[in-house]
Write a protein that holds these residues in place. Structure first.
Motif, PDB file in Angstrom:
ATOM      1  N   ASN A  36       0.850  -1.183   0.000  1.00  0.00           N
ATOM      2  CA  ASN A  36       0.000   0.000   0.000  1.00  0.00           C
ATOM      3  C   ASN A  36       0.889   1.238   0.000  1.00  0.00           C
ATOM      4  O   ASN A  36       1.559   1.517   0.996  1.00  0.00           O
ATOM      5  N   TYR A  37       0.884   1.966  -1.115  1.00  0.00           N
ATOM      6  CA  TYR A  37       1.725   3.162  -1.234  1.00  0.00           C
ATOM      7  C   TYR A  37       1.310   4.232  -0.237  1.00  0.00           C
ATOM      8  O   TYR A  37       2.161   4.837   0.412  1.00  0.00           O
ATOM      9  N   THR A  38       0.028   4.458  -0.098  1.00  0.00           N
ATOM     10  CA  THR A  38      -0.457   5.522   0.778  1.00  0.00           C
ATOM     11  C   THR A  38      -0.041   5.308   2.220  1.00  0.00           C
ATOM     12  O   THR A  38       0.357   6.240   2.909  1.00  0.00           O
ATOM     13  N   LEU A  39      -0.125   4.069   2.687  1.00  0.00           N
ATOM     14  CA  LEU A  39       0.265   3.754   4.066  1.00  0.00           C
ATOM     15  C   LEU A  39       1.737   3.389   4.191  1.00  0.00           C
ATOM     16  O   LEU A  39       2.235   3.213   5.300  1.00  0.00           O
ATOM     17  N   GLY A  85       4.469   5.094  20.820  1.00  0.00           N
ATOM     18  CA  GLY A  85       3.702   4.329  19.845  1.00  0.00           C
ATOM     19  C   GLY A  85       2.502   5.108  19.354  1.00  0.00           C
ATOM     20  O   GLY A  85       2.170   5.104  18.178  1.00  0.00           O
ATOM     21  N   HIS A  86       1.841   5.829  20.262  1.00  0.00           N
ATOM     22  CA  HIS A  86       0.695   6.636  19.884  1.00  0.00           C
ATOM     23  C   HIS A  86       1.136   7.767  18.950  1.00  0.00           C
ATOM     24  O   HIS A  86       0.486   8.038  17.945  1.00  0.00           O
ATOM     25  N   SER A  87       2.233   8.413  19.277  1.00  0.00           N
ATOM     26  CA  SER A  87       2.739   9.504  18.441  1.00  0.00           C
ATOM     27  C   SER A  87       3.118   8.989  17.067  1.00  0.00           C
ATOM     28  O   SER A  87       2.866   9.634  16.060  1.00  0.00           O
ATOM     29  N   MET A  88       3.725   7.812  17.022  1.00  0.00           N
ATOM     30  CA  MET A  88       4.137   7.226  15.750  1.00  0.00           C
ATOM     31  C   MET A  88       2.912   6.910  14.898  1.00  0.00           C
ATOM     32  O   MET A  88       2.892   7.197  13.700  1.00  0.00           O
ATOM     33  N   ALA A  89       1.870   6.343  15.520  1.00  0.00           N
ATOM     34  CA  ALA A  89       0.651   6.028  14.784  1.00  0.00           C
ATOM     35  C   ALA A  89       0.005   7.313  14.269  1.00  0.00           C
ATOM     36  O   ALA A  89      -0.498   7.362  13.146  1.00  0.00           O
ATOM     37  N   HIS A  90       0.028   8.355  15.071  1.00  0.00           N
ATOM     38  CA  HIS A  90      -0.543   9.638  14.665  1.00  0.00           C
ATOM     39  C   HIS A  90       0.234  10.211  13.479  1.00  0.00           C
ATOM     40  O   HIS A  90      -0.363  10.701  12.519  1.00  0.00           O
ATOM     41  N   THR A  91       1.552  10.125  13.541  1.00  0.00           N
ATOM     42  CA  THR A  91       2.393  10.609  12.445  1.00  0.00           C
ATOM     43  C   THR A  91       2.133   9.814  11.180  1.00  0.00           C
ATOM     44  O   THR A  91       2.034  10.383  10.098  1.00  0.00           O
ATOM     45  N   ASP A  92       2.004   8.480  11.300  1.00  0.00           N
ATOM     46  CA  ASP A  92       1.713   7.639  10.144  1.00  0.00           C
ATOM     47  C   ASP A  92       0.370   8.010   9.529  1.00  0.00           C
ATOM     48  O   ASP A  92       0.217   8.040   8.317  1.00  0.00           O
ATOM     49  N   ALA A  93      -0.621   8.286  10.383  1.00  0.00           N
ATOM     50  CA  ALA A  93      -1.946   8.667   9.891  1.00  0.00           C
ATOM     51  C   ALA A  93      -1.888  10.006   9.166  1.00  0.00           C
ATOM     52  O   ALA A  93      -2.521  10.189   8.125  1.00  0.00           O
ATOM     53  N   GLN A  94      -1.115  10.944   9.705  1.00  0.00           N
ATOM     54  CA  GLN A  94      -0.971  12.247   9.046  1.00  0.00           C
ATOM     55  C   GLN A  94      -0.298  12.094   7.688  1.00  0.00           C
ATOM     56  O   GLN A  94      -0.707  12.720   6.709  1.00  0.00           O
ATOM     57  N   ARG A  99      -0.657  12.088   1.794  1.00  0.00           N
ATOM     58  CA  ARG A  99      -0.440  11.395   0.507  1.00  0.00           C
ATOM     59  C   ARG A  99      -1.756  11.216  -0.236  1.00  0.00           C
ATOM     60  O   ARG A  99      -1.810  11.324  -1.462  1.00  0.00           O
ATOM     61  N   ALA A 100      -2.831  10.898   0.496  1.00  0.00           N
ATOM     62  CA  ALA A 100      -4.139  10.723  -0.140  1.00  0.00           C
ATOM     63  C   ALA A 100      -4.610  12.031  -0.756  1.00  0.00           C
ATOM     64  O   ALA A 100      -5.128  12.048  -1.884  1.00  0.00           O
ATOM     65  N   ILE A 101      -4.427  13.123  -0.045  1.00  0.00           N
ATOM     66  CA  ILE A 101      -4.853  14.433  -0.563  1.00  0.00           C
ATOM     67  C   ILE A 101      -4.046  14.802  -1.791  1.00  0.00           C
ATOM     68  O   ILE A 101      -4.594  15.270  -2.789  1.00  0.00           O
ATOM     69  N   ILE A 102      -2.755  14.575  -1.751  1.00  0.00           N
ATOM     70  CA  ILE A 102      -1.898  14.891  -2.890  1.00  0.00           C
ATOM     71  C   ILE A 102      -2.292  14.062  -4.104  1.00  0.00           C
ATOM     72  O   ILE A 102      -2.345  14.557  -5.229  1.00  0.00           O
ATOM     73  N   SER A 103      -2.591  12.782  -3.880  1.00  0.00           N
ATOM     74  CA  SER A 103      -2.932  11.920  -5.013  1.00  0.00           C
ATOM     75  C   SER A 103      -4.271  12.297  -5.647  1.00  0.00           C
ATOM     76  O   SER A 103      -4.487  12.052  -6.819  1.00  0.00           O
ATOM     77  N   LEU A 104      -5.154  12.904  -4.860  1.00  0.00           N
ATOM     78  CA  LEU A 104      -6.429  13.350  -5.430  1.00  0.00           C
ATOM     79  C   LEU A 104      -6.201  14.542  -6.335  1.00  0.00           C
ATOM     80  O   LEU A 104      -6.813  14.784  -7.299  1.00  0.00           O
TER      81      LEU A 104
END
Length: 104
Positions: A36-39, A85-94, A99-104
């Motif tokens: 998955n490129y986006t993730l 771990g929470h900060s890392m997950a938040h950063t990954d989500a951001q 990336r999703a917004i850019i690809s649109l």
């Protein structure tokens, strides 16, 4: 069958993900590979008698990308590592959202 999931750094477009996915599927014993490129994440199902997780990583590294392994903690976690771990997950989500917004 084993299922391995790991992050990949260095992908610049969806074609990178397709190329990695194809390379992984060529390995002996790999029954399914999804990148998955986006993730920036790969999920691979493979027969551990024919290929090892290190073989999966080698294919990715040889293609010019970096495998980022998640830290696995046994037992109780310290408060600090839970926060990290929470900060890392938040950063990954951001990153995924950006990336999703850019690809649109």
């Amino acid at each position: 069958m084993l299922k391995s999931q790991f992050n990949i750094e260095g992908m610049h477009c969806a074609s990178c993900a397709v190329q990695i996915e194809g390379s992984l599927k060529k390995l002996p014993g790999v029954s399914n590979a999804n990148v998955n490129y986006t993730l920036a994440r790969a999920s691979v199902e493979f027969d551990e008698t024919k290929s090892q997780e290190s073989d999966l990583h080698k294919v990715i590294v040889d293609s010019g990308y970096t495998v980022k392994m998640e830290e696995k903690h046994a037992g109780a976690k310290a408060h600090g590592s839970e926060h990290s771990g929470h900060s890392m997950a938040h950063t990954d989500a951001q990153t995924a959202l950006r990336r999703a917004i850019i690809s649109l």
